[in-house]
Scaffold this motif. Structure first.
Motif, PDB file in Angstrom:
ATOM      1  N   PRO A  97      97.421  73.730  53.510  1.00  0.00           N
ATOM      2  CA  PRO A  97      96.607  74.948  53.458  1.00  0.00           C
ATOM      3  C   PRO A  97      96.758  75.817  54.701  1.00  0.00           C
ATOM      4  CG  PRO A  97      95.257  73.132  54.174  1.00  0.00           C
ATOM      5  CD  PRO A  97      96.635  72.566  53.899  1.00  0.00           C
ATOM      6  N   TRP A  98      97.955  75.942  55.198  1.00  0.00           N
ATOM      7  CA  TRP A  98      98.185  76.563  56.503  1.00  0.00           C
ATOM      8  C   TRP A  98      97.838  78.044  56.539  1.00  0.00           C
ATOM      9  CZ3 TRP A  98      98.140  71.957  57.787  1.00  0.00           C
ATOM     10  CH2 TRP A  98      98.984  70.992  57.252  1.00  0.00           C
TER      11      TRP A  98
ATOM     12  N   VAL B 122      90.043  78.713  56.674  1.00  0.00           N
ATOM     13  CA  VAL B 122      88.905  77.864  56.338  1.00  0.00           C
ATOM     14  C   VAL B 122      89.390  76.538  55.758  1.00  0.00           C
ATOM     15  CG1 VAL B 122      86.853  77.664  54.871  1.00  0.00           C
ATOM     16  CG2 VAL B 122      87.346  79.825  56.043  1.00  0.00           C
ATOM     17  N   ARG B 123      90.285  76.607  54.806  1.00  0.00           N
ATOM     18  CA  ARG B 123      90.824  75.371  54.209  1.00  0.00           C
ATOM     19  C   ARG B 123      91.638  74.568  55.223  1.00  0.00           C
ATOM     20  NH1 ARG B 123      94.390  76.718  50.009  1.00  0.00           N
ATOM     21  NH2 ARG B 123      94.604  74.491  49.655  1.00  0.00           N
ATOM     22  N   HIS B 124      92.378  75.264  56.076  1.00  0.00           N
ATOM     23  CA  HIS B 124      93.178  74.590  57.104  1.00  0.00           C
ATOM     24  C   HIS B 124      92.264  73.792  58.037  1.00  0.00           C
ATOM     25  CE1 HIS B 124      96.023  75.090  60.816  1.00  0.00           C
ATOM     26  NE2 HIS B 124      96.064  73.868  60.346  1.00  0.00           N
ATOM     27  N   ARG B 125      91.205  74.419  58.529  1.00  0.00           N
ATOM     28  CA  ARG B 125      90.263  73.734  59.423  1.00  0.00           C
ATOM     29  C   ARG B 125      89.623  72.536  58.710  1.00  0.00           C
ATOM     30  NH1 ARG B 125      87.721  74.842  64.121  1.00  0.00           N
ATOM     31  NH2 ARG B 125      85.705  73.860  64.454  1.00  0.00           N
ATOM     32  N   ALA B 126      89.201  72.728  57.469  1.00  0.00           N
ATOM     33  CA  ALA B 126      88.583  71.639  56.713  1.00  0.00           C
ATOM     34  C   ALA B 126      89.571  70.479  56.526  1.00  0.00           C
ATOM     35  CB  ALA B 126      88.072  72.138  55.365  1.00  0.00           C
ATOM     36  N   PHE B 127      90.826  70.798  56.259  1.00  0.00           N
ATOM     37  CA  PHE B 127      91.866  69.782  56.071  1.00  0.00           C
ATOM     38  C   PHE B 127      92.049  68.960  57.347  1.00  0.00           C
ATOM     39  CE2 PHE B 127      96.332  68.525  56.489  1.00  0.00           C
ATOM     40  CZ  PHE B 127      96.539  67.826  55.309  1.00  0.00           C
TER      41      PHE B 127
ATOM     42  N   ASP C  87      95.348  79.581  54.961  1.00  0.00           N
ATOM     43  CA  ASP C  87      93.926  79.821  54.731  1.00  0.00           C
ATOM     44  C   ASP C  87      93.146  79.158  55.870  1.00  0.00           C
ATOM     45  OD1 ASP C  87      91.219  79.515  53.959  1.00  0.00           O
ATOM     46  OD2 ASP C  87      91.747  79.485  51.837  1.00  0.00           O
TER      47      ASP C  87
ATOM     48  N   ASP D 135      88.961  66.857  58.160  1.00  0.00           N
ATOM     49  CA  ASP D 135      88.916  65.667  57.305  1.00  0.00           C
ATOM     50  C   ASP D 135      89.870  64.595  57.818  1.00  0.00           C
ATOM     51  OD1 ASP D 135      88.370  64.116  54.762  1.00  0.00           O
ATOM     52  OD2 ASP D 135      90.519  64.511  54.537  1.00  0.00           O
TER      53      ASP D 135
END
Length: 166
Positions: free
Chosen positions: A39-40, A44-49, A42, A52
Motif C-alpha cells: 500500500p505504498w 493511511v494504509r501504508h502507515r497501518a500496514f 496510500d 501492524d
C-alpha cells in the motif's frame, strides 16, 4: 524471544514502535518499494500496514530487525525480516530485507541477512527459509545468492522463489 545481532559493521535489534517513522520514510524514497507489492501510494494504509507489522505477534525468534551502522548507531538504515510467509497452505518462513538507498551496494543487506538466516536454520531449526524476489530486482537476487539461497521456481505472478535449507 527475538535476539539482537552484531556484525562487523552493523547492529540488528528487534524492530519497535520507535522505528515506525523511519520505516515509513524509507519506503517513500525512490526505488525502495519498486519491486514489492504493498500500500505504498496510500499514506493511511501504508502507515497501518507498517504499524501492524511492528506490533504483530510472531513465532518465537521471528520478526523484524532494525538495522543500524555501528559507526552511527542512532541512524536507521533498514530492516531484515524472518516471518511466516502468510500462505495458510504452507509452513514456510520468509526472509527479506530493505535498506535506505544511500546504503545500497555496500554489502549491508548481505551482512544483515546472514546472521538472521543462520539463526533460522540453526537456532530455530527451520528446515528451510524462502525469499520471493521479483526477477528484475538484481540487488536482492544478489543478496539471496550470497547468503546461500538458490532459485526454486516461480512464486505467484511476480516473483521467483529462492530457498535456503539445511
Amino acid at each position: 524471544m527475538q535476539p539482537s545481532f552484531e556484525t562487523d559493521r552493523l547492529i540488528l535489534r528487534p524492530r519497535g514502535l520507535q522505528d515506525l517513522n523511519a520505516c515509513l520514510a524509507m519506503d517513500r524514497q525512490p526505488g525502495v518499494t519498486k519491486f514489492i507489492e504493498g500500500p505504498w501510494d496510500d499514506p493511511v494504509r501504508h502507515r497501518a500496514f507498517v504499524l501492524d507489522r511492528i506490533t504483530r505477534e510472531y513465532p518465537p525468534g521471528q520478526g523484524y530487525w532494525s538495522i543500524f551502522e555501528k559507526d552511527n548507531p542512532d541512524r536507521f538504515i533498514g530492516w531484515v525480516l524472518l516471518i511466516p510467509d502468510g500462505d495458510p497452505n504452507r509452513d514456510d518462513v520468509e526472509i527479506g530485507w530493505r535498506l535506505i538507498p544511500d546504503c545500497w551496494g555496500r554489502g549491508y543487506a548481505t551482512e544483515a541477512a546472514r546472521p538472521v538466516l543462520a539463526h533460522a536454520l540453526s537456532t530455530l531449526e527451520l528446515s528451510r527459509v524462502i525469499a520471493d524476489i521479483h526477477p528484475d530486482n538484481a540487488g536482492s537476487i544478489g543478496v539471496a545468492e550470497k547468503i546461500g539461497m538458490r532459485p526454486a521456481g516461480e512464486a505467484g505472478d511476480f516473483y521467483i522463489r529462492y530457498i535456503a535449507s539445511v
